[in-house]
Design a protein around this motif. Sequence first.
Motif, PDB file in Angstrom:
ATOM      1  N   UNK A 217      11.015  21.881 -11.091  1.00  0.00           N
ATOM      2  CA  UNK A 217      11.011  20.805 -10.095  1.00  0.00           C
ATOM      3  C   UNK A 217      12.016  19.709 -10.434  1.00  0.00           C
ATOM      4  N   UNK A 218      12.361  19.564 -11.711  1.00  0.00           N
ATOM      5  CA  UNK A 218      13.373  18.586 -12.116  1.00  0.00           C
ATOM      6  C   UNK A 218      14.780  19.095 -11.821  1.00  0.00           C
ATOM      7  N   UNK A 219      14.958  20.405 -11.908  1.00  0.00           N
ATOM      8  CA  UNK A 219      16.279  21.024 -11.748  1.00  0.00           C
ATOM      9  C   UNK A 219      16.569  21.345 -10.280  1.00  0.00           C
ATOM     10  N   UNK A 220      15.586  21.890  -9.593  1.00  0.00           N
ATOM     11  CA  UNK A 220      15.799  22.409  -8.242  1.00  0.00           C
ATOM     12  C   UNK A 220      15.614  21.311  -7.200  1.00  0.00           C
TER      13      UNK A 220
ATOM     14  N   UNK B  53       9.233  26.444  -1.507  1.00  0.00           N
ATOM     15  CA  UNK B  53       8.283  26.363  -2.628  1.00  0.00           C
ATOM     16  C   UNK B  53       8.321  24.981  -3.280  1.00  0.00           C
ATOM     17  N   UNK B  54       9.443  24.292  -3.151  1.00  0.00           N
ATOM     18  CA  UNK B  54       9.640  23.018  -3.845  1.00  0.00           C
ATOM     19  C   UNK B  54       9.525  21.807  -2.931  1.00  0.00           C
ATOM     20  N   UNK B  55       9.323  22.066  -1.634  1.00  0.00           N
ATOM     21  CA  UNK B  55       9.252  20.961  -0.689  1.00  0.00           C
ATOM     22  C   UNK B  55      10.599  20.324  -0.415  1.00  0.00           C
ATOM     23  N   UNK B  56      11.678  21.053  -0.665  1.00  0.00           N
ATOM     24  CA  UNK B  56      13.032  20.556  -0.389  1.00  0.00           C
ATOM     25  C   UNK B  56      13.384  20.890   1.057  1.00  0.00           C
ATOM     26  N   UNK B  57      13.770  19.891   1.817  1.00  0.00           N
ATOM     27  CA  UNK B  57      14.144  20.093   3.210  1.00  0.00           C
ATOM     28  C   UNK B  57      15.512  20.759   3.262  1.00  0.00           C
TER      29      UNK B  57
ATOM     30  N   UNK C 246       8.818  28.563  -9.486  1.00  0.00           N
ATOM     31  CA  UNK C 246       8.829  27.238  -8.854  1.00  0.00           C
ATOM     32  C   UNK C 246       7.438  26.817  -8.428  1.00  0.00           C
ATOM     33  N   UNK C 247       6.624  27.777  -8.015  1.00  0.00           N
ATOM     34  CA  UNK C 247       5.280  27.437  -7.554  1.00  0.00           C
ATOM     35  C   UNK C 247       4.307  27.172  -8.697  1.00  0.00           C
TER      36      UNK C 247
END
Length: 575
Positions: free
Chosen positions: A250-253, A284-288, A134-135
Amino acid sequence: MTGPKRRSAHWFAAEGRSGMLYRSWMRNQGFGPEVFDGRPVIGIASTWSELAPCNSHLDRVADAVKRGVWQAGGFPLVFPVPATGETLMRPTAMLYRNMLAMAAEELIRANPLDGVVLLSGCDKTTPGLLMGAASVDLPAVMVTGGPMLNGKFQGRDVGSGTHVWKFEAEIKAGRMTVEDGYAAEGCMARSNGHCMTMGTASTMACVAEALGMQLPGSATWPAVDMRRMEVAQEAGRRIVDMVEQDLRPSTILTREAFENAIRTNAAIGGSTNAIIHLTALAGRLGVDLPLDDFDALVRDVPTIVDLMPSGRFLMEDFCYAGGLPVVMRQLDEAGLLHSEAVTVTGRAVGENVAGAECWNTEVIRPMAEPLLPSGTGTAILRGNLCPNGAVIKQSAASPSLMHHEGRALVFDSPEAYHAVCDDEDLDVTPDDVLVIRGAGPKGYPGMPEVANVPLPAKLLREGVSDMVRISDGRMSGTGFGTVVLHVSPEAAVGGPLALVRTGDRIELDVPARRLTLHVDDEELDRRRAEWSPPVTDEAGGYRWLYREHVLQAEGGVDFGFLRGSRGSEVPRESH
């Protein structure tokens, strides 16, 4: 050769000395010049190791992936990443999950790769590889190694991990001989693969599929079932297409994918460790993804998969009943799935699972006839003993202890408890609350799976089967019992758990989501003023780095400096 078109072309299509160097040294492995024609270069990140028994067959899985990559016109290259095997590593494999993630990220970025297949198996290898991929955010697909075949002992099915704890209690209680215990060892682990209970390895394989990062249905095929190799070969073909489509993690997660994974985990009765790993991956993805989401999102989700440790069956049974697609189809039909979420197939998850059929309704139950009703999954607790949160797996706990108040019996380390737990003179009653501290991310270090300590031997002989236990550590997904986990802040950083003393009263109220230490604030302030942090002897090395930078449980126990994505930009020249 023309200028770079793919990322790998910066190496293999380079002109002059650099291109000659990169190509010629690859050719010492017998590759002909045709592999440098611009086809996608696919890395196969393998956690194969004989020191990680769950992953010891991944060399053969890698061969199957390579076949698929070649079939699709790609150029496959296997490379090793650290194998963080839960079964052998001390003090805990969790200490090295972040090292695996860091190594995977840096090796993917440093090499001429256009996409990557992630080969995992044991508990920490799946999240570690997902975090690293992811990173970097190059096209990636996960292939897990699959569970072992069902354990068989004395005419009955036994589950790895789950029956370890059960057999230990039986031996201590005098109901099982030591000789039978030795015999059972070989009966629990009778094939390649990871734990065949719904432990952390099986949980994270299912979570990877629920997130959309693993091909549909591939989480549950047993390691030695040849369909495991078929899906590995299919993943090799698919990653080449993903590179062509530029389909990245990043499109999937997305936030929706994480919600799907959380609800799926509740439906399968998955491990509490998924909370730690999903939180770290989201970072890692910036997802809250706040901790309370793991409670709120599952309140309407029943447990419908009847698997140990919460139920009766094992992963082999789950697979042949239809596997995870059946569970996700049922969630979708109940309006509990973001069916439009994109997956590694390039299609939406709802489309992937629409045709899934259940072949055994004892193993995968209908939503209307669940193993456990809605609201009995993971609960997130708050209170003066865990201001930043704590976790309890209700499906593995005793209903009679869901609201309980008792005297605290406090131990500063798991070793301190184990030193006296068999003592006939130990001052303990079934109503006491065992507090095991010093097991958190910094304190142990690594936050090991030691929270579900065995009950005192004298109580086991009296027929006591469960007690409330509270810890800043974790519990194996194969474990069970009324155990409060991930107490944060941990004792080693001065969290309230560090201030508890034997004799204090602690109240657990799971329906109210509360964990309360019945000591007044003035007394706690006095104790806090007297407290000093534990002294460690680490002056350098990885453990020093870990203790300096690891986040608490609600931060996923990742390193603060690893959160976020650093991308896949081609590094500067090496020569």
